[in-house]
Design an enzyme around this catalytic site. Sequence first.
Site, PDB file in Angstrom:
ATOM      1  N   GLY A  12      11.575  12.132 -13.541  1.00 53.89           N
ATOM      2  CA  GLY A  12      12.485  10.982 -13.618  1.00 53.89           C
ATOM      3  C   GLY A  12      13.636  11.297 -14.559  1.00 53.89           C
ATOM      4  CG  ASN A  13      16.552   8.276 -15.453  1.00 54.48           C
ATOM      5  OD1 ASN A  13      17.110   8.857 -14.524  1.00 54.48           O
ATOM      6  ND2 ASN A  13      16.537   6.950 -15.566  1.00 54.48           N
ATOM      7  NE  ARG A  83      11.435   0.102 -24.552  1.00 53.11           N
ATOM      8  CZ  ARG A  83      11.982  -0.237 -25.704  1.00 53.11           C
ATOM      9  NH1 ARG A  83      11.819  -1.459 -26.189  1.00 53.11           N
ATOM     10  NH2 ARG A  83      12.711   0.624 -26.390  1.00 53.11           N
ATOM     11  CB  SER A 120       4.521   8.901 -21.535  1.00 51.40           C
ATOM     12  OG  SER A 120       4.743   9.968 -20.643  1.00 51.40           O
ATOM     13  CG  HIS A 176       9.129   5.913 -30.472  1.00 48.92           C
ATOM     14  ND1 HIS A 176      10.394   5.994 -30.998  1.00 48.92           N
ATOM     15  CD2 HIS A 176       9.292   5.920 -29.115  1.00 48.92           C
ATOM     16  CE1 HIS A 176      11.280   6.032 -30.008  1.00 48.92           C
ATOM     17  NE2 HIS A 176      10.635   5.988 -28.864  1.00 48.92           N
TER      18      HIS A 176
END
Length: 311
Positions: A12-13, A83, A120, A176
């Site tokens: 993905g990104n 998110r 992740s 985080h």
Amino acid sequence: MSVKKVTVVGAGNVGATAAQRIVEKQLANVVLVDIVDGLPQGKALDMMQSAATEEFDTTIVGANDYEPTANSDVVIITAGIARKPGMSRDDLLATNAKIVGGVTEEIVSRSPNAIIIVVSNPLDVMTFLSWQKSGFPAERVVGMAGVLDSSRYACFIAEALNCSIKDVRAMVLGGHGDTMVPVPEYTTVNGIQITQLLPEEKINEINVRTQNGGAEIVKYLKTGSAYYAPSASAVAMAEAVLLDSNRILPACAYLNGEYGISDVYCGVPVSLGANGVTKIHEIELRQNSLDALQSSANDVKELCEKMKALA
Ligand code: APR
């Protein structure tokens, strides 16, 4: 020296951008893995077709299975959902725990000597989970967050001071999440503490903006979360491992009594090299920073318990 091998899970990104940075810097050959049929293959082929123009001769292949990942030196796990506006990183817990747990098992059976870098979210809990599933010593499983959060902190400090970002060295510790801990006492501009350059109110304002750095971007993007800075941070960590450069960076590492914190993964300054986290640096912190770090670690612990209850 033979060319190193990095597997990036999740095309993905974050994953695809990390893969791109790695091949363009010629750090290693890359295997890009995703569950979506064709996605990693298509992106890998597209990147290979940029090699002549960008002038790199490292390679990248895409796969939906783990056979091509065998004997990777470094594995970066970015698989999972990102998110959307209104979501916290913790909202990703159940979905990403299943994904990260499964991915880790696939990885370790084929790359028993790899260093795993988890990206992740929720990051600290996913790193803990990956470590547990891997059966690896804790120094070989590390999470990417401190480099990113510190890089966001540095960006806002350079902006406030109208100075070159090259001179800013920023430090953010802790989990985080919203309780991450910007540490002004170790944040400097060419050695000058920012407390001497900026008024306290401005520093406090920047601290809060840093803590919400990811959410600010989610709000703009609406359909996903940040990936340029996260991928750059993950690649900086991978580079430290691949080049055995022993950089001292803030990273999510397993704590066993350091800072009065035990049995949890949390962001602290570490030395990072070919063997992973070779040292956790227990530096002196101002009392309020230490309190905030311990409280942030407690939040991570609570989320770990939530995850265990879900399993
Ligand atoms: N195995 C491999 N890939 C998977 C799996 C799996 N089991 N499950 C999901 N994926 C893939 C998706 O198909 C998708 O291509 O992970 C990729 C995630 O990409 P994006 O949705 O673009 O998310 P991204 O922005 O890259 O963020 C990934 O990193 O920063 C964190 O919070 C972020 O947890 C999120 C992760």
